[in-house]
Design a protein around this motif. Structure first.
Motif, PDB file in Angstrom:
ATOM      1  N   LEU A 208     -25.597 -35.365 -33.631  1.00 30.79           N
ATOM      2  CA  LEU A 208     -26.562 -34.556 -33.930  1.00 30.79           C
ATOM      3  C   LEU A 208     -27.710 -34.348 -33.037  1.00 30.79           C
ATOM      4  O   LEU A 208     -28.556 -33.444 -33.069  1.00 30.79           O
ATOM      5  CB  LEU A 208     -26.917 -34.432 -35.529  1.00 30.79           C
ATOM      6  N   VAL A 209     -27.577 -35.067 -32.292  1.00 33.44           N
ATOM      7  CA  VAL A 209     -29.044 -35.556 -31.295  1.00 33.44           C
ATOM      8  C   VAL A 209     -29.502 -34.320 -30.715  1.00 33.44           C
ATOM      9  O   VAL A 209     -30.731 -34.054 -30.738  1.00 33.44           O
ATOM     10  CB  VAL A 209     -28.458 -36.639 -30.334  1.00 33.44           C
ATOM     11  N   ASN A 210     -28.605 -33.280 -30.141  1.00 34.33           N
ATOM     12  CA  ASN A 210     -29.109 -32.250 -29.440  1.00 34.33           C
ATOM     13  C   ASN A 210     -28.861 -30.826 -30.184  1.00 34.33           C
ATOM     14  O   ASN A 210     -29.018 -29.855 -29.492  1.00 34.33           O
ATOM     15  CB  ASN A 210     -28.163 -32.111 -28.062  1.00 34.33           C
ATOM     16  N   VAL A 211     -28.623 -30.990 -31.346  1.00 39.49           N
ATOM     17  CA  VAL A 211     -28.289 -29.778 -32.097  1.00 39.49           C
ATOM     18  C   VAL A 211     -29.390 -28.626 -32.249  1.00 39.49           C
ATOM     19  O   VAL A 211     -29.218 -27.637 -32.493  1.00 39.49           O
ATOM     20  CB  VAL A 211     -27.866 -30.235 -33.503  1.00 39.49           C
ATOM     21  N   GLY A 212     -30.625 -29.108 -31.928  1.00 37.33           N
ATOM     22  CA  GLY A 212     -31.922 -28.175 -32.118  1.00 37.33           C
ATOM     23  C   GLY A 212     -32.078 -27.668 -30.532  1.00 37.33           C
ATOM     24  O   GLY A 212     -32.993 -26.778 -30.483  1.00 37.33           O
ATOM     25  N   CYS A 213     -31.210 -28.078 -29.459  1.00 36.86           N
ATOM     26  CA  CYS A 213     -31.783 -27.452 -28.131  1.00 36.86           C
ATOM     27  C   CYS A 213     -31.481 -26.229 -27.997  1.00 36.86           C
ATOM     28  O   CYS A 213     -31.817 -25.407 -26.825  1.00 36.86           O
ATOM     29  CB  CYS A 213     -31.104 -28.647 -27.115  1.00 36.86           C
ATOM     30  N   HIS A 214     -30.849 -25.461 -28.633  1.00 36.21           N
ATOM     31  CA  HIS A 214     -30.501 -23.875 -28.548  1.00 36.21           C
ATOM     32  C   HIS A 214     -31.364 -23.141 -29.283  1.00 36.21           C
ATOM     33  O   HIS A 214     -31.363 -21.764 -29.026  1.00 36.21           O
ATOM     34  CB  HIS A 214     -29.088 -23.350 -28.757  1.00 36.21           C
TER      35      HIS A 214
ATOM     36  N   LEU B 192     -36.086 -30.065 -35.193  1.00 37.23           N
ATOM     37  CA  LEU B 192     -35.098 -29.366 -35.840  1.00 37.23           C
ATOM     38  C   LEU B 192     -33.766 -30.284 -36.375  1.00 37.23           C
ATOM     39  O   LEU B 192     -33.171 -29.800 -37.141  1.00 37.23           O
ATOM     40  CB  LEU B 192     -34.865 -28.219 -34.942  1.00 37.23           C
ATOM     41  N   ALA B 193     -33.608 -30.916 -35.324  1.00 35.22           N
ATOM     42  CA  ALA B 193     -32.302 -31.826 -35.521  1.00 35.22           C
ATOM     43  C   ALA B 193     -32.491 -32.587 -36.967  1.00 35.22           C
ATOM     44  O   ALA B 193     -31.536 -32.609 -37.702  1.00 35.22           O
ATOM     45  CB  ALA B 193     -31.896 -32.819 -34.449  1.00 35.22           C
ATOM     46  N   ALA B 194     -33.591 -33.273 -37.074  1.00 40.10           N
ATOM     47  CA  ALA B 194     -33.917 -34.159 -38.066  1.00 40.10           C
ATOM     48  C   ALA B 194     -33.942 -33.323 -39.427  1.00 40.10           C
ATOM     49  O   ALA B 194     -33.273 -33.587 -40.423  1.00 40.10           O
ATOM     50  CB  ALA B 194     -35.281 -34.832 -38.108  1.00 40.10           C
ATOM     51  N   GLY B 195     -34.409 -31.878 -39.372  1.00 42.40           N
ATOM     52  CA  GLY B 195     -34.318 -31.097 -40.384  1.00 42.40           C
ATOM     53  C   GLY B 195     -33.038 -30.784 -40.893  1.00 42.40           C
ATOM     54  O   GLY B 195     -32.779 -30.624 -42.107  1.00 42.40           O
ATOM     55  N   LEU B 196     -31.883 -30.636 -39.975  1.00 39.75           N
ATOM     56  CA  LEU B 196     -30.693 -30.232 -40.313  1.00 39.75           C
ATOM     57  C   LEU B 196     -30.120 -31.592 -40.857  1.00 39.75           C
ATOM     58  O   LEU B 196     -29.375 -31.414 -41.910  1.00 39.75           O
ATOM     59  CB  LEU B 196     -29.789 -30.034 -39.288  1.00 39.75           C
ATOM     60  N   ALA B 197     -30.516 -32.732 -40.413  1.00 43.02           N
ATOM     61  CA  ALA B 197     -29.964 -33.757 -41.115  1.00 43.02           C
ATOM     62  C   ALA B 197     -30.388 -34.015 -42.458  1.00 43.02           C
ATOM     63  O   ALA B 197     -29.596 -34.380 -43.512  1.00 43.02           O
ATOM     64  CB  ALA B 197     -30.249 -35.173 -40.185  1.00 43.02           C
TER      65      ALA B 197
ATOM     66  N   ALA C  59     -25.024 -22.571 -39.976  1.00 40.17           N
ATOM     67  CA  ALA C  59     -25.061 -21.202 -39.800  1.00 40.17           C
ATOM     68  C   ALA C  59     -26.474 -20.684 -39.328  1.00 40.17           C
ATOM     69  O   ALA C  59     -26.661 -20.047 -38.317  1.00 40.17           O
ATOM     70  CB  ALA C  59     -24.479 -20.064 -40.911  1.00 40.17           C
ATOM     71  N   ASP C  60     -27.366 -21.031 -39.935  1.00 36.80           N
ATOM     72  CA  ASP C  60     -28.725 -20.879 -39.800  1.00 36.80           C
ATOM     73  C   ASP C  60     -29.026 -21.243 -38.692  1.00 36.80           C
ATOM     74  O   ASP C  60     -29.746 -20.739 -37.705  1.00 36.80           O
ATOM     75  CB  ASP C  60     -29.902 -21.306 -40.823  1.00 36.80           C
ATOM     76  N   TYR C  61     -28.692 -22.590 -38.135  1.00 34.41           N
ATOM     77  CA  TYR C  61     -29.234 -23.245 -36.798  1.00 34.41           C
ATOM     78  C   TYR C  61     -28.403 -22.401 -35.847  1.00 34.41           C
ATOM     79  O   TYR C  61     -29.120 -22.311 -34.766  1.00 34.41           O
ATOM     80  CB  TYR C  61     -28.845 -24.750 -37.149  1.00 34.41           C
ATOM     81  N   VAL C  62     -27.153 -21.900 -36.100  1.00 32.34           N
ATOM     82  CA  VAL C  62     -26.569 -21.399 -34.801  1.00 32.34           C
ATOM     83  C   VAL C  62     -27.169 -20.017 -34.594  1.00 32.34           C
ATOM     84  O   VAL C  62     -27.525 -19.500 -33.566  1.00 32.34           O
ATOM     85  CB  VAL C  62     -25.070 -21.069 -35.615  1.00 32.34           C
ATOM     86  N   ASP C  63     -27.643 -19.308 -35.444  1.00 34.74           N
ATOM     87  CA  ASP C  63     -28.414 -18.028 -35.381  1.00 34.74           C
ATOM     88  C   ASP C  63     -29.543 -17.959 -34.781  1.00 34.74           C
ATOM     89  O   ASP C  63     -30.296 -17.176 -34.289  1.00 34.74           O
ATOM     90  CB  ASP C  63     -28.419 -17.392 -36.889  1.00 34.74           C
ATOM     91  N   LEU C  64     -30.149 -19.231 -34.802  1.00 35.56           N
ATOM     92  CA  LEU C  64     -31.581 -19.554 -34.130  1.00 35.56           C
ATOM     93  C   LEU C  64     -31.451 -19.197 -32.639  1.00 35.56           C
ATOM     94  O   LEU C  64     -32.371 -19.008 -31.852  1.00 35.56           O
ATOM     95  CB  LEU C  64     -32.013 -20.930 -34.339  1.00 35.56           C
ATOM     96  N   LYS C  65     -30.183 -19.140 -32.163  1.00 31.37           N
ATOM     97  CA  LYS C  65     -30.004 -19.193 -30.729  1.00 31.37           C
ATOM     98  C   LYS C  65     -30.636 -17.563 -30.165  1.00 31.37           C
ATOM     99  O   LYS C  65     -30.902 -17.836 -28.980  1.00 31.37           O
ATOM    100  CB  LYS C  65     -28.397 -19.161 -30.408  1.00 31.37           C
ATOM    101  N   SER C  66     -30.523 -16.931 -30.856  1.00 30.56           N
ATOM    102  CA  SER C  66     -31.274 -15.581 -30.363  1.00 30.56           C
ATOM    103  C   SER C  66     -32.009 -14.773 -31.330  1.00 30.56           C
ATOM    104  O   SER C  66     -31.694 -14.776 -32.800  1.00 30.56           O
ATOM    105  CB  SER C  66     -30.203 -14.377 -29.871  1.00 30.56           C
TER     106      SER C  66
END
Length: 536
Positions: free
Chosen positions: A76-82, A154-159, A282-289
């Protein structure tokens, strides 16, 4: 600590009886494939770095509970980078190219800074690049302040949302710190860093070095950065036993190896927990844009309502709901320079767009629980007349669930703003769908069921959570979509100062510090996308 097994709140140990159970490892590993694409890396980069971190952790004597924390931290380390890819593309032209350069230079080096500066305004004419560079020098550089700290948070929040142990959250929160204290945010150093963060940091970089240059290149990276970016004892251990740590990485079936390597008792999700985990992802993916905020949630809800409208079996409705949540995870593999482009797309850009359902399928197909969702998602942009993508299927070759999801996605997308147009009204969206039916592109029964379900949706609420006023909800929606305070003021016919005051109050009320965290709050509380009124 809380072990990643039966003692984790909300999950059960392996051997549960519910037929719809799925291992959390499969869900997180599938998401990691999208993170790979977002960094311009081949799929399974993150999976390989997870194996390296686990092997190195075993080499230094970690027990199963500690290795379990390493396992999920590495995935999960870079999951918030987008989450701020919109801003990355705005300043640097291509968010994926920017992130891909992460591995070319040592952190905080002049070479790394120069490489980033050279990307300012890339993909545009020289005069535009000059303007972007000047604007960045005057105000845009503030974007970089705290950006990595935000990614870690954000990564910590998803965890946390996935029910993982607090130790995973702490390690992810420190994932951009360095051994010498010169990382981000620079609050920890040396042994203050959680061991899982230390292991993940070195594993991430040596995986790239090993894949590109072989074992000696990986050893050189570890040796050169040991004592600065990396913990010296871990660098020494890797150099001393590199053959064992990198053994079989190039030939192994990485997915199976990583799933099998999950330490301690495997974390299994029941049906409802699977749904909750899919929603969080899904919420984290939708943060991309800012143009896709809340899109997957809305598609999922409308798809399920449509399934009920068609009197589908309960299990089929649930599958359709899950496919709605997962249908766009492949978006992570396409640059925001394309998704957020205000003008027409060129042929090459369209080819990238046409690939994203295929990328979704590739991310999901290796998991027995996720593959059926990928099989629906990959067809949701196909059209009955063969004009869709990615495979140009036609007629009966497109499954019934995919026809429904395709109509839902088309309707929902039209009701949301896009960079090249404002949101259509529900009446306009309905007319467009029916026109597609007449043209032979969409299934008539599916479209009428979608419109029937949409016609009974509740109008948007005027009062928001966390004490937000109706006007603050309006401001938050526009802020999440990427509008500046001046643009918000123009849209709402208020002064820029009033808009800034609203934004300050919103951040205070919801505990946010950036557009990305405010956007996540808005999605999680149903504020985005805007609710629909009855259409007929």
């Amino acid at each position: 600590m809380t072990a990643a097994g039966g003692s984790v709140p909300g999950v059960t140990a392996a051997g549960g009886t519910e037929a719809s159970q799925v291992r959390l490892a499969e869900l997180v590993a599938a998401l990691s494939l999208g993170v790979d694409l977002g960094f311009g890396q081949p799929m399974e980069h993150v999976l390989r770095q997870c194996l390296i971190a686990l092997r190195l952790g075993e080499r230094v004597g970690l027990d199963d509970d500690e290795r379990s924390v390493v396992y999920y931290t590495a995935l999960l380390v870079n999951v918030g980078c987008h989450s701020d890819a919109y801003e990355q593309a705005k300043w640097f032209g291509d968010d994926i190219t920017l992130k891909a350069g992460k591995y070319d230079h040592e952190n905080r080096s002049l070479a790394a800074a120069a490489a980033s500066i050279r990307l300012l305004g890339s993909g545009n004419p020289p005069l535009h690049r000059f303007r972007v560079g000047l604007e960045f020098a005057l105000s845009g550089h503030r974007f970089l302040d705290g950006v990595l700290e935000q990614h870690a948070a954000l990564a910590a929040g998803l965890a946390q949302q996935l029910g993982l142990p607090e130790e995973v959250e702490r390690a992810l929160s420190a994932s951009y710190e360095q051994w010498d204290g010169r990382g981000w945010p620079g609050k920890l150093k040396g042994d203050q860093l959680p061991i899982a963060a230390r292991l993940t940091a070195i594993a991430e970089y040596v995986e790239v070095a090993h894949r590109v240059g072989g074992e000696q290149a990986a050893i050189e990276v570890a040796r050169t950065r040991g004592g600065s970016q990396f913990a010296p004892d871990l660098a020494d251990a890797l150099c001393a036993d590199a053959e064992m740590i990198f053994d079989g990485l190039d030939s192994a079936h990485t997915w199976e190896a990583v799933i099998a390597a999950e330490p301690a008792l495997g974390v299994w999700l029941t049906g409802d927990q699977f749904d909750s985990a899919l929603l969080a992802i899904a919420d984290y993916v939708d943060l991309k844009s800012p143009y896709t905020l809340g899109h997957a949630r809305a598609v999922s809800d409308l798809a399920a309502a449509t399934g009920e409208q068609l009197c589908m079996a309960t299990d089929d409705v649930r599958t359709l709901r899950r496919a709605g949540l997962a249908h766009d995870v492949g978006r992570l593999g396409v640059s925001n320079s394309i998704w957020d482009k205000r003008g027409p797309l060129g042929p090459g850009e369209w080819e990238r767009v046409r690939m994203h359902p295929y990328l979704t399928e590739r991310m999901l197909h290796q998991s027995a629980a996720l593959a059926p969702l990928g099989a629906i998602a990959v067809e949701h942009r196909e059209r009955l007349d063969g004009s869709g993508y990615p495979r140009g299927l036609s007629g009966g070759a497109i499954s019934a669930p995919a026809r429904i999801l395709g109509a839902v996605d088309a309707y929902q997308s039209m009701c949301e703003p896009r960079p090249h147009r404002d949101a259509l009204s529900t009446q306009e969206a309905a007319a467009e769908l029916r026109a597609d039916v007449k043209a032979g592109r969409l299934d008539g029964d599916a479209v009428e069921a979608v419109l029937g379900a949409a016609g009974h949706r509740v109008a948007r609420r005027r009062e928001g959570p966390a004490g937000l006023t109706g006007r603050e909800v309006d401001v938050l929606r526009l802020l999440a979509r990427g509008l500046s305070s001046r643009e918000i003021a123009t849209r709402l016919v208020i002064s820029p100062k009033t808009a800034r005051n609203h934004i300050e109050h919103i951040y205070t009320k919801i505990g946010a510090s950036s557009r990305a965290t405010a956007s996540l709050f808005a999605m999680q509380h149903g504020l985005i996308p805007d609710g629909h009124t009855i259409i007929d």
